[in-house]
Motif scaffolding. Sequence first.
Motif, short mmCIF file in Angstrom:
data_model
loop_
_atom_site.label_atom_id
_atom_site.label_comp_id
_atom_site.label_asym_id
_atom_site.label_seq_id
_atom_site.Cartn_x
_atom_site.Cartn_y
_atom_site.Cartn_z
N PRO A 142 0.83 -1.21 0.00
CA PRO A 142 0.00 0.00 0.00
C PRO A 142 0.86 1.26 0.00
CG PRO A 142 -0.85 -1.59 1.57
CD PRO A 142 0.46 -2.13 1.10
N ASN A 143 0.52 2.21 -0.85
CA ASN A 143 1.18 3.52 -0.95
C ASN A 143 2.60 3.45 -1.50
OD1 ASN A 143 -1.01 5.01 0.06
ND2 ASN A 143 -0.39 4.63 2.17
N LEU A 144 3.03 2.28 -1.96
CA LEU A 144 4.39 2.14 -2.49
C LEU A 144 4.31 1.74 -3.96
CD1 LEU A 144 7.42 2.21 -2.04
CD2 LEU A 144 7.30 -0.15 -1.20
N ALA A 145 4.61 2.69 -4.85
CA ALA A 145 4.59 2.44 -6.29
C ALA A 145 6.01 2.38 -6.81
CB ALA A 145 3.80 3.53 -7.01
N THR A 146 6.20 1.69 -7.92
CA THR A 146 7.52 1.60 -8.53
C THR A 146 7.47 2.15 -9.95
OG1 THR A 146 7.07 -0.68 -9.23
CG2 THR A 146 8.25 -0.38 -7.16
N ALA A 147 8.57 2.77 -10.37
CA ALA A 147 8.67 3.34 -11.71
C ALA A 147 9.94 2.81 -12.37
CB ALA A 147 8.70 4.86 -11.65
N PRO A 148 9.85 2.21 -13.54
CA PRO A 148 11.03 1.68 -14.21
C PRO A 148 11.89 2.80 -14.81
CG PRO A 148 9.13 1.43 -15.62
CD PRO A 148 8.62 1.97 -14.32
N THR A 149 13.12 2.47 -15.12
CA THR A 149 14.04 3.45 -15.72
C THR A 149 13.77 3.58 -17.21
OG1 THR A 149 15.67 1.67 -15.92
CG2 THR A 149 15.88 3.16 -14.02
N THR A 150 12.58 4.05 -17.53
CA THR A 150 12.16 4.27 -18.92
C THR A 150 11.48 5.63 -18.99
OG1 THR A 150 9.98 3.27 -18.55
CG2 THR A 150 11.76 1.79 -19.24
N LEU A 151 11.14 6.04 -20.20
CA LEU A 151 10.44 7.29 -20.37
C LEU A 151 9.12 7.28 -19.63
CD1 LEU A 151 10.22 10.07 -21.67
CD2 LEU A 151 9.29 8.99 -23.73
N ALA A 152 8.42 6.15 -19.66
CA ALA A 152 7.16 6.03 -18.94
C ALA A 152 7.38 6.19 -17.44
CB ALA A 152 6.50 4.69 -19.24
N GLY A 153 8.48 5.63 -16.93
CA GLY A 153 8.78 5.76 -15.51
C GLY A 153 9.08 7.19 -15.11
N VAL A 154 9.80 7.92 -15.97
CA VAL A 154 10.09 9.33 -15.70
C VAL A 154 8.81 10.14 -15.66
CG1 VAL A 154 11.24 11.39 -16.56
CG2 VAL A 154 12.41 9.19 -16.67
N ARG A 264 30.36 0.86 -8.78
CA ARG A 264 29.99 2.26 -8.96
C ARG A 264 30.66 2.90 -10.17
NH1 ARG A 264 28.10 6.03 -10.31
NH2 ARG A 264 27.53 7.96 -9.25
N TYR A 265 31.82 2.44 -10.56
CA TYR A 265 32.58 3.10 -11.62
C TYR A 265 32.50 2.38 -12.97
CZ TYR A 265 34.44 5.39 -7.47
OH TYR A 265 34.55 6.09 -6.29
N LYS A 266 31.50 1.54 -13.12
CA LYS A 266 31.37 0.78 -14.38
C LYS A 266 30.87 1.69 -15.50
CE LYS A 266 26.68 -0.88 -13.46
NZ LYS A 266 25.84 -2.08 -13.22
N THR A 267 31.10 1.24 -16.74
CA THR A 267 30.61 1.94 -17.91
C THR A 267 29.11 1.73 -18.04
OG1 THR A 267 32.72 1.60 -19.03
CG2 THR A 267 30.83 2.17 -20.41
N PRO A 268 28.32 2.76 -18.31
CA PRO A 268 26.87 2.60 -18.37
C PRO A 268 26.42 1.72 -19.52
CG PRO A 268 27.50 4.76 -19.20
CD PRO A 268 28.73 4.16 -18.59
N ALA A 269 25.31 1.04 -19.31
CA ALA A 269 24.75 0.19 -20.35
C ALA A 269 24.06 1.04 -21.40
CB ALA A 269 23.74 -0.79 -19.74
N ALA A 270 24.10 0.60 -22.63
CA ALA A 270 23.48 1.34 -23.73
C ALA A 270 22.00 1.03 -23.80
CB ALA A 270 24.15 0.97 -25.06
N GLY A 271 21.29 1.91 -24.53
CA GLY A 271 19.89 1.60 -24.82
C GLY A 271 18.88 2.37 -24.03
N ALA A 272 19.26 3.39 -23.29
CA ALA A 272 18.30 4.15 -22.50
C ALA A 272 17.54 5.12 -23.37
CB ALA A 272 19.01 4.92 -21.39
N VAL A 273 16.34 5.48 -22.92
CA VAL A 273 15.56 6.52 -23.58
C VAL A 273 16.12 7.86 -23.16
CG1 VAL A 273 13.28 7.56 -23.84
CG2 VAL A 273 13.51 5.08 -23.64
N ARG A 274 16.48 8.70 -24.09
CA ARG A 274 17.06 9.98 -23.75
C ARG A 274 15.97 10.99 -23.44
NH1 ARG A 274 22.47 10.41 -25.01
NH2 ARG A 274 23.32 8.66 -26.17
#
Length: 274
Positions: A142-154, A264-274
Amino acid sequence: MKDLFRLLARLPLPVLHAAGVMLGWVAFLASPTYRRRFVANARQAGYGMGAVLGAVGEAGKLVGEAPRLWFGKPVTLLWEGEHLIDQARADGRGIVFLTPHLGCFEATAQGYASRYGRITVLYRPARKAWLRDLVDTARARPNLATAPTTLAGVKQMLKALKGGEAVGLLPDQVPPEGLGAWAPFFGKPAYTMTLSARLAQQTGAAVLLAWGERLAWGRGFRIRLRAWPGELAAEPAAAAAQVNARMEELVRECPRQYLWGYARYKTPAAGAVR
């Protein structure tokens, strides 16, 4: 797996933490890659093993306590700085909570949801189907929603903030390519999400620093809150550097509860929505 977690959730938190400590040390001793990264990250921050040795067991506690937090009875939560939440809510502002990989970050979101109301937490869906299903079920509270790391989540998080609700992020989590900027973290360039600053700037939300201190002997957690000092920079890389500096300050409050083994210092994964 859900049935196993529900069974483990019946155990007292001290028992789960004790098992977690053993699990943490098994992982540390069995994985040279994890061990090297743990030591290297701690040294980058200026800590020798003597200062962060306890973090080995604390990382295991994070896993051990998950069944109780996800499927069990509520745990004891103490609060420090809750007047900052009260003030933001009284002003009719949304709240952006920034929480590093420090202590129990599950407890901070659950604590807010049970005491104040709806909060939306940014997360990256697990790659494996069984783990994704487990986590999605566990976090359906209850009262806890999740948002994915996508444009829809933003968009989901923006909507929540504009409605005066709260959102939570782990800003020391490496975002996908296109959702961050390179900024120093303990003196070394780290790809850092810029979303947290953009959310606050676009909605006028209050920014609060938060982390859940794991209390000794399974006595519960203390949610520690700090106000964001000053103004957020408008330029993304500068804002990312500010966020990293604030995260460093929180980590130095209790280095033995930080996840030094996180890449923490890894190279970011490709494919994100800009």
